[in-house]
Motif scaffolding. Structure first.
Motif, PDB file in Angstrom:
ATOM      1  N   ARG A   1      -5.178  -7.582  -1.451  1.00 58.28           N
ATOM      2  CA  ARG A   1      -3.930  -6.987  -0.962  1.00 58.28           C
ATOM      3  C   ARG A   1      -3.982  -6.896   0.558  1.00 58.28           C
ATOM      4  O   ARG A   1      -4.921  -6.346   1.120  1.00 58.28           O
ATOM      5  N   TRP A   2      -2.991  -7.464   1.206  1.00 58.65           N
ATOM      6  CA  TRP A   2      -2.893  -7.425   2.668  1.00 58.65           C
ATOM      7  C   TRP A   2      -2.545  -6.013   3.119  1.00 58.65           C
ATOM      8  O   TRP A   2      -1.590  -5.414   2.631  1.00 58.65           O
ATOM      9  N   ASP A   3      -3.338  -5.471   4.030  1.00 58.40           N
ATOM     10  CA  ASP A   3      -3.082  -4.123   4.539  1.00 58.40           C
ATOM     11  C   ASP A   3      -3.571  -4.039   5.980  1.00 58.40           C
ATOM     12  O   ASP A   3      -4.756  -3.825   6.228  1.00 58.40           O
ATOM     13  N   PRO A   4      -2.659  -4.191   6.958  1.00 54.90           N
ATOM     14  CA  PRO A   4      -3.056  -4.138   8.364  1.00 54.90           C
ATOM     15  C   PRO A   4      -3.017  -2.736   8.965  1.00 54.90           C
ATOM     16  O   PRO A   4      -3.213  -2.576  10.171  1.00 54.90           O
ATOM     17  N   SER A   5      -2.766  -1.708   8.131  1.00 55.99           N
ATOM     18  CA  SER A   5      -2.665  -0.339   8.639  1.00 55.99           C
ATOM     19  C   SER A   5      -4.030   0.212   9.019  1.00 55.99           C
ATOM     20  O   SER A   5      -5.067  -0.343   8.650  1.00 55.99           O
TER      21      SER A   5
END
Length: 322
Positions: A104-108
């Motif tokens: 899952r992409w998560d740049p936070s």
């Protein structure tokens, strides 16, 4: 913090994450041991590689080594989420592992911190030295630049990571990241090789200007340059090589052979010759491969080979002698 010394040759750990084919625990350990015995001290991994398998295997090996004798990098951006009810299906992104997790992409900030913490659990180490934002252009480049990279800068300022960077296949995406963030290093995949050098025009000069070092990988172009004789069924960018690309690779191999040089040795040494490049990162699927790679890195190559490649239109003089 300054980038640690990586050495001319680094180990890329995608293969020990069962990239394309399964590898036994013993084979993975033997491959890592061979890399250590050749003098390699920089090891690169990622959660993406085998859904955590690469990190677990690499960590199990490195925990027996003195912590101040090696450098390890991993990547952020992809969080691994466990599947509630695994069906026994296989991963669909090139790794021969059960699909027990999803990426899952998560740049936070929460996602980046969690990614680092998860990697530390999988490796069993107390810290990683370098954290790369992994393939932001595959998901959302602007979110990666605006959200993830400031977080990595913050983690570096906090002393949790020694150096930060971005890893990608796109020279254009990496150039934008270098322009807009305070990076220490980038991992450039397949865009500065003996076959082709699109990164030489803008990206590598920018890295020199900004004092951003380059870890060069994918230098065999999906295996196209990995053998002394280029087979007709060779791949390029993970697909069957087009006729024009195949012909160019064969011309490179023939010229190398005339000077008594193996194509992979020329590919390796060319890939590290640019002043922006601090290391070449190469994977292996067995111990013999990494031993052979280390030998090729120091194999003698006459200057006349580079001149011949230039005269035949197979290389630009400006990149050979950069």
């Amino acid at each position: 913090m300054s980038l640690p010394e990586l050495g001319r040759l680094g180990f890329g750990a995608a293969g020990i994450g069962n990239l394309y084919r399964a590898m036994t625990e013993n084979a993975a350990e033997a491959t890592l041991a061979a890399s250590w015995d050749t003098g390699i001290r920089y090891f690169d991994t990622a959660p993406h590689y085998g859904l955590g398998l690469s990190e677990r295997r690499l960590g199990a090996f490195l925990t027996s080594k003195p912590r101040d004798e090696f450098i390890i990098s991993t990547k952020v951006g992809r969080i691994l989420e466990p599947v509630a009810n695994p069906s026994g299906a296989k991963d669909t992104q090139g790794f021969e592992v059960p699909a027990d997790f999803v990426r899952r992409w998560d740049p936070s900030e929460a996602g980046i911190r969690r990614s680092i913490e998860d990697s530390l659990v999988r490796t069993g180490l107390d810290a990683v030295d370098i954290a790369y934002l992994h393939d932001p252009d595959v998901y959302d480049l602007q979110a990666g630049i605006n959200q993830a990279l400031p977080v990595l800068e913050k983690l570096r300022d906090e002393g949790l990571i020694k150096a930060i960077g971005v890893g990608a296949n796109s020279a254009d995406a990496l150039r934008e990241c270098v322009q807009r963030a305070d990076l220490d290093v980038i991992m450039l995949a397949g865009r500065y090789s003996l076959l082709e050098q699109p990164a030489a025009k803008d990206l590598l000069p920018l890295c020199l200007e900004r004092k951003v070092q380059v870890a060069n990988c994918g230098i065999y172009n999906s295996g196209l340059l990995a053998r002394a004789v280029v087979p007709d069924d060779a791949n390029y960018n993970y697909e069957p090589a087009p006729a024009q690309i195949l012909a160019r690779a064969k011309a490179l191999a023939e010229c190398c052979d005339e000077f008594g040089v193996e194509l992979p040795a020329a590919a390796l040494q060319f890939a590290v010759n640019h002043p922006a490049v601090c290391t070449v990162v190469v994977g292996a699927s067995n111990a013999e491969q990494i031993t052979e790679t280390a030998r090729r890195m120091v194999a003698p190559i006459p200057e006349e080979l580079w001149s011949a490649l230039v005269s035949r239109g197979l290389l630009e003089a400006s990149v050979v002698f950069a």
